[in-house]
Design a protein around this motif. Structure first.
Motif, PDB file in Angstrom:
ATOM      1  N   UNK A  19       0.828  -1.203   0.000  1.00 40.97           N
ATOM      2  CA  UNK A  19       0.000   0.000   0.000  1.00 40.97           C
ATOM      3  C   UNK A  19       0.863   1.255   0.000  1.00 40.97           C
ATOM      4  N   UNK A  20       0.430   2.249  -0.724  1.00 42.53           N
ATOM      5  CA  UNK A  20       1.004   3.589  -0.617  1.00 42.53           C
ATOM      6  C   UNK A  20       0.280   4.272   0.542  1.00 42.53           C
ATOM      7  N   UNK A  21       0.959   4.424   1.662  1.00 43.38           N
ATOM      8  CA  UNK A  21       0.285   4.862   2.887  1.00 43.38           C
ATOM      9  C   UNK A  21      -0.333   6.244   2.738  1.00 43.38           C
ATOM     10  N   UNK A  22       0.321   7.166   2.016  1.00 43.89           N
ATOM     11  CA  UNK A  22      -0.229   8.506   1.847  1.00 43.89           C
ATOM     12  C   UNK A  22      -1.500   8.483   1.014  1.00 43.89           C
ATOM     13  N   UNK A  23      -1.484   7.673  -0.074  1.00 40.50           N
ATOM     14  CA  UNK A  23      -2.690   7.566  -0.894  1.00 40.50           C
ATOM     15  C   UNK A  23      -3.812   6.891  -0.126  1.00 40.50           C
ATOM     16  N   UNK A  24      -3.456   5.900   0.705  1.00 39.05           N
ATOM     17  CA  UNK A  24      -4.472   5.185   1.483  1.00 39.05           C
ATOM     18  C   UNK A  24      -5.146   6.112   2.477  1.00 39.05           C
ATOM     19  N   UNK A  25      -4.353   6.922   3.182  1.00 39.29           N
ATOM     20  CA  UNK A  25      -4.924   7.864   4.146  1.00 39.29           C
ATOM     21  C   UNK A  25      -5.793   8.890   3.427  1.00 39.29           C
ATOM     22  N   UNK A  26      -5.360   9.273   2.201  1.00 36.46           N
ATOM     23  CA  UNK A  26      -6.136  10.238   1.433  1.00 36.46           C
ATOM     24  C   UNK A  26      -7.505   9.733   1.040  1.00 36.46           C
ATOM     25  N   UNK A  27      -7.680   8.420   0.996  1.00 37.62           N
ATOM     26  CA  UNK A  27      -8.978   7.841   0.637  1.00 37.62           C
ATOM     27  C   UNK A  27      -9.936   7.778   1.817  1.00 37.62           C
ATOM     28  N   UNK A  28      -9.407   7.915   3.028  1.00 38.88           N
ATOM     29  CA  UNK A  28     -10.261   7.841   4.218  1.00 38.88           C
ATOM     30  C   UNK A  28     -11.120   9.087   4.314  1.00 38.88           C
ATOM     31  N   UNK A  29     -12.366   8.942   4.781  1.00 37.93           N
ATOM     32  CA  UNK A  29     -13.221  10.123   4.922  1.00 37.93           C
ATOM     33  C   UNK A  29     -12.664  11.064   5.982  1.00 37.93           C
ATOM     34  N   UNK A  30     -12.603  12.352   5.651  1.00 44.91           N
ATOM     35  CA  UNK A  30     -12.064  13.338   6.575  1.00 44.91           C
ATOM     36  C   UNK A  30     -12.826  14.636   6.374  1.00 44.91           C
ATOM     37  N   UNK A  31     -13.849  14.861   7.186  1.00 46.10           N
ATOM     38  CA  UNK A  31     -14.720  16.018   7.024  1.00 46.10           C
ATOM     39  C   UNK A  31     -14.716  16.835   8.310  1.00 46.10           C
ATOM     40  N   UNK A  32     -14.314  18.085   8.256  1.00 41.73           N
ATOM     41  CA  UNK A  32     -14.370  18.911   9.470  1.00 41.73           C
ATOM     42  C   UNK A  32     -15.812  19.125   9.902  1.00 41.73           C
ATOM     43  N   UNK A  33     -16.025  19.163  11.197  1.00 37.54           N
ATOM     44  CA  UNK A  33     -17.373  19.296  11.754  1.00 37.54           C
ATOM     45  C   UNK A  33     -17.483  20.586  12.562  1.00 37.54           C
TER      46      UNK A  33
END
Length: 278
Positions: A19-33
């Motif tokens: 896995x490309x760890x940076x690309x993998x983290x980039x795919x995770x949902x990350x929405x400020x609340x």
């Protein structure tokens, strides 16, 4: 074997080779609340005021603390954010509302801890109580001064109970100021009989004189890191009208290998009849 490829062992390939760890983290949902703020309207009623108070910026906040940073008599707010600057909110209620306040600083001349001191402010038939603590929440620590918002009211009296059970009462206290108090100003205090009277009274019912037996079980043999034994919390209890006579009956569970007990309530007051369970 034609075309045979050896299977890689755990030492040959690791997760980061796949896995490309940076690309993998980039795919995770990350929405400020947006953060939430509620105004206490009294009588256990709260109103959501995040937008009205200007506290609704979307962010990855993980902590908040309050203090009177500008010493103008109202509480300001600081909010910490992950991988971003903190929010610092100035409270403008001193200019918009002109409400009264009282702040209390607790200091021990011998530098002993004052944590646990309780201060109660009485004002026009109402009271507010605050206990001195050095923490407010999980990740944040607010100022140690005690702050009381009074609205338009004045202060009738202030009662301070120190951790050593000494007490002091102050009357005719001026508002919009900071009281600096120390335990040397207090006097010994003994509660009266009316003050120590319990809300509940123990009632003895002879048929409920039951001793619970625990079985022999070593919790730590299964999980050595337990903080305490989980198998000795006493019996399970349940209440229900099991025989449909209009009276609530009592079921007392037993430890492993030990029979439970069922007690049927009789019409006679304070009487329970024990019957065997299987």
């Amino acid at each position: 074997m034609n075309g045979w490829q050896p299977t890689p062992s755990a030492g040959d390939v690791n997760l980061f080779d796949i896995l490309d760890i940076e690309k993998t983290i980039g795919l995770l949902p990350s929405v400020p609340l947006k953060n939430y703020a509620y105004k206490n309207n009294g009588s256990m009623q709260f109103e959501k005021v995040s937008e009205a108070w200007g506290l609704d910026q979307a962010s990855f906040s993980n902590g908040a603390a309050y203090a009177d940073f500008d010493q103008d008599g109202d509480l300001d707010l600081v909010v910490s954010n992950i991988n971003a600057p903190a929010f610092l909110y100035k409270n403008n209620s001193d200019k918009k509302l002109s409400n009264n306040y009282l702040r209390v600083q607790l200091k021990d001349p011998n530098h002993q801890s004052v944590m646990g001191t309780r201060v109660t402010v009485y004002s026009q038939g109402k009271s507010q109580m605050s206990e001195a603590s050095n923490v407010r929440g999980i990740y944040s620590t607010s100022e140690q001064s005690l702050h009381f918002g009074l609205g338009k009211a004045s202060v009738d009296s202030v009662m301070v109970v120190w951790p050593n059970n000494t007490r002091q009462i102050l009357k005719s206290v001026a508002v919009n100021k900071t009281l600096v108090l120390n335990p040397e100003q207090a006097v010994a205090y003994t509660k009266t009989l009316a003050e120590v009277q319990s809300m509940f009274q123990e009632v003895f019912i002879p048929s409920l004189k039951i001793t619970h037996q625990e079985n022999n079980y070593d919790d730590y043999a299964q999980q050595v890191l337990l903080p305490h034994k989980m198998s000795q919390f006493g019996p399970a209890l349940a209440v229900a009208d099991v025989n449909s006579d209009g009276l609530e009956d009592l079921y007392i569970g037993g430890a492993s290998g030990i029979p439970a007990q069922l007690l049927l309530q009789e019409i006679m007051v304070n009487s329970l009849l024990q019957i065997p369970t299987y």
